[in-house]
Structure formats: C-alpha cells, structure tokens
Design an enzyme around this catalytic site. Sequence first.
Site, PDB file in Angstrom:
ATOM      1  N   ASP A 158      -2.386   0.696   3.537  1.00  0.00           N
ATOM      2  CA  ASP A 158      -2.401  -0.427   4.485  1.00  0.00           C
ATOM      3  C   ASP A 158      -1.213  -1.355   4.233  1.00  0.00           C
ATOM      4  O   ASP A 158      -0.737  -1.477   3.107  1.00  0.00           O
ATOM      5  CB  ASP A 158      -3.728  -1.195   4.336  1.00  0.00           C
ATOM      6  CG  ASP A 158      -4.023  -2.075   5.544  1.00  0.00           C
ATOM      7  OD1 ASP A 158      -3.325  -1.936   6.570  1.00  0.00           O
ATOM      8  OD2 ASP A 158      -4.947  -2.899   5.461  1.00  0.00           O
ATOM      9  N   ASN A 164      -8.221   2.817  15.007  1.00  0.00           N
ATOM     10  CA  ASN A 164      -6.792   2.643  15.282  1.00  0.00           C
ATOM     11  C   ASN A 164      -6.386   3.115  16.685  1.00  0.00           C
ATOM     12  O   ASN A 164      -5.330   2.738  17.199  1.00  0.00           O
ATOM     13  CB  ASN A 164      -5.928   3.366  14.232  1.00  0.00           C
ATOM     14  CG  ASN A 164      -5.946   2.712  12.859  1.00  0.00           C
ATOM     15  OD1 ASN A 164      -5.806   3.382  11.841  1.00  0.00           O
ATOM     16  ND2 ASN A 164      -6.110   1.393  12.804  1.00  0.00           N
TER      17      ASN A 164
HETATM   18  C1  IPE Z   1      -7.340   1.121   7.694  1.00  0.00           C
HETATM   19  O1  IPE Z   1      -6.326   0.204   7.982  1.00  0.00           O
HETATM   20  C2  IPE Z   1      -6.997   2.437   8.303  1.00  0.00           C
HETATM   21  C3  IPE Z   1      -5.839   3.109   7.732  1.00  0.00           C
HETATM   22  C4  IPE Z   1      -5.200   2.760   6.668  1.00  0.00           C
HETATM   23  C5  IPE Z   1      -5.445   4.292   8.433  1.00  0.00           C
HETATM   24  P1  IPE Z   1      -6.478  -0.856   9.147  1.00  0.00           P
HETATM   25  O2  IPE Z   1      -5.289  -1.716   9.075  1.00  0.00           O
HETATM   26  O3  IPE Z   1      -6.737  -0.179  10.428  1.00  0.00           O
HETATM   27  O4  IPE Z   1      -7.795  -1.619   8.685  1.00  0.00           O
HETATM   28  P2  IPE Z   1      -8.422  -2.994   9.162  1.00  0.00           P
HETATM   29  O5  IPE Z   1      -8.611  -2.902  10.630  1.00  0.00           O
HETATM   30  O6  IPE Z   1      -7.466  -4.069   8.802  1.00  0.00           O
HETATM   31  O7  IPE Z   1      -9.695  -3.098   8.403  1.00  0.00           O
HETATM   32  C1  IPE Z   2      -1.499   0.931   7.827  1.00  0.00           C
HETATM   33  O1  IPE Z   2      -0.685  -0.169   8.105  1.00  0.00           O
HETATM   34  C2  IPE Z   2      -1.185   2.100   8.736  1.00  0.00           C
HETATM   35  C3  IPE Z   2      -2.201   2.371   9.753  1.00  0.00           C
HETATM   36  C4  IPE Z   2      -3.347   1.771   9.883  1.00  0.00           C
HETATM   37  C5  IPE Z   2      -1.876   3.414  10.707  1.00  0.00           C
HETATM   38  P1  IPE Z   2      -1.033  -1.212   9.246  1.00  0.00           P
HETATM   39  O2  IPE Z   2      -0.350  -0.774  10.497  1.00  0.00           O
HETATM   40  O3  IPE Z   2      -2.487  -1.411   9.360  1.00  0.00           O
HETATM   41  O4  IPE Z   2      -0.332  -2.515   8.672  1.00  0.00           O
HETATM   42  P2  IPE Z   2      -0.841  -4.010   8.771  1.00  0.00           P
HETATM   43  O5  IPE Z   2      -2.246  -4.042   8.275  1.00  0.00           O
HETATM   44  O6  IPE Z   2      -0.730  -4.396  10.211  1.00  0.00           O
HETATM   45  O7  IPE Z   2       0.099  -4.765   7.894  1.00  0.00           O
HETATM   46 MG    MG Z   3      -3.765  -2.740   8.462  1.00  0.00          MG
END
Ligand code: IPE
Ligand code: IPE
Ligand code: MG
Length: 247
Positions: A21, A69
Amino acid sequence: MSFKDKIIKEKLPRHIAIIMDGNGRWARKHGKDRIAGHQQGVDVVRTITEVSAKLGIKYLTLYAFSTENWNRPRFEVEALMDLFVETIKMELKTLNKNNIRLKAIGDLESLPRENYLRLKETLDATASNDRMTLTLALSYSSRWEILNAVKKIISDFDSQQLKAENITETVFSNYLTTAGMPDPELLIRTSGEMRISNFMIWQIAYTELYFTPKLWPDFTEEDLYEAIVNYQSRERRFGLTSEQIKS
Ligand code: IPE
Ligand code: IPE
Ligand code: MG
C-alpha cells in the site's frame, strides 16, 4: 550491521504475505500521477520477489488488486490492468530462470479477457517451478473467497460428496483459493495503515502482523529483512502460556 545478518535461517517464515500500500501517496509526494506510483511499485515487487527467493522463503503472496479497487476511477483501473499484463509478460523469463512459480488468487474471470489469458499463459508456463511460489492476489477479497467456498461446499453437499460432520478446518481451507498453501506466518502492510482491507481473513487467524510507515515504492530489501527479524523476535504462543512454549 545489516538486518540480513540477524536473520535466523532455521526460523524463516515459510509464507510471507504483503499488503502493498502507498503507491498513490508516494506519487503525490514526488509530484507525479498515481500511475507513476504504481509503476514504481512494480520495481519493488521485482526486488522483493528476488530477495525472498534468495533467502529461502517458499511462499510470497502479494495483494495487488482488491475487489474494492474496481471502484477506483476507470483510468486508474485500466492503467493497473495494463501494468499487470505488461509486467507479467516481461517477467516470465526471469521467473523461469529463478525457478519461481506464479500463482494468482481472486476472481480472475472478472479480469479483462486479454489479461486473464496472458496471466493464464504465465501461470501454466511456470507451473512446474518449485523454488518459491509467488502468488498475486488479483481482484481478490477475503469475503468473496469465503462466500465462494461456501457455495462450493453447498454444491458438494447437494451432490453428496461432502457430509456436514466432515467439514473440518483443513477441509474448509481446501475450498479457499489458497488451498495447498500454508497459512502466512508473517503479514506485512506498508504505508502506515493499520487494517487488513479484506485480505486473507481466514488464513491470518494466527499470523504475526507487521505494519511499517514506509510507502510501498520506498520499501527496500533491508526493510524486508527488518520485518523478518522483528517476526523472529516474537513468541508465537497459539493460546498456550509462555512456560509451555519454552518447555
Ligand atoms: C489494499 O489497499 C489493497 C491492495 C493493496 C491491493 P487499498 O489502498 O485499496 O486499501 P484501503 O482501501 O485503503 O483499505
Ligand atoms: C496500493 O497503493 C496499490 C493498490 C491498491 C492497487 P494505493 O494506490 O492504494 O496507494 P495509496 O493508498 O493511495 O497511497
Ligand atoms: Mg491504498
């Protein structure tokens, strides 16, 4: 001294799972768009995969895209899908060279057809590799997985292949997408968020959780070693007392 030197070889986790993340925040911090963050994240996937295999980790599971997502802006979803296919295509040689098997868990049929087929090709082409299994959780969520397992169980019950009294934890586990894999001993989440976000809820019942403020694109080899050393310093009691564990 590197954390690497502090790792106890005999106490390595067999299975490490990672919630990768912080790509978006990394991009913002560097004045780039979110996609650039995801691209940077892919480089880290490469490094961590290689390092884990070298270390002797048998299973590495990476949460790459959750069911939730799909609700991100269409542009970002499409870019992520493109990035997955490109990366998987490019990495096939390296996976085979390093004897790494690629697996995928999640609602794979919900992926765009082209991506699904590409992915399937790579899964098949690496199926006999046995040094480490790299599992990508793609269009994955734990509640989806558990509901899916329940549906299959009911269908096997209807066709009299399964009796209620035979449903043990092991049997139930075999209906999950992670069937055949040991539960992760260590779950790492980057970016400082202290939540599980619908990831492997059944499998992490007794997993050691490790949260780091590092954003995924900043996560290094040394950070992985540090997480493992931290894991190794913990006493896993599984409900017993400390005295019981020590004797
Ligand atoms: C969790 O990350 C899913 C992945 C790392 C693929 P998110 O960024 O989607 O999680 P939330 O929504 O902040 O909990
Ligand atoms: C994790 O990074 C990757 C996916 C969930 C695909 P994020 O895209 O969630 O990054 P933040 O949480 O917005 O920083
Ligand atoms: Mg995230």
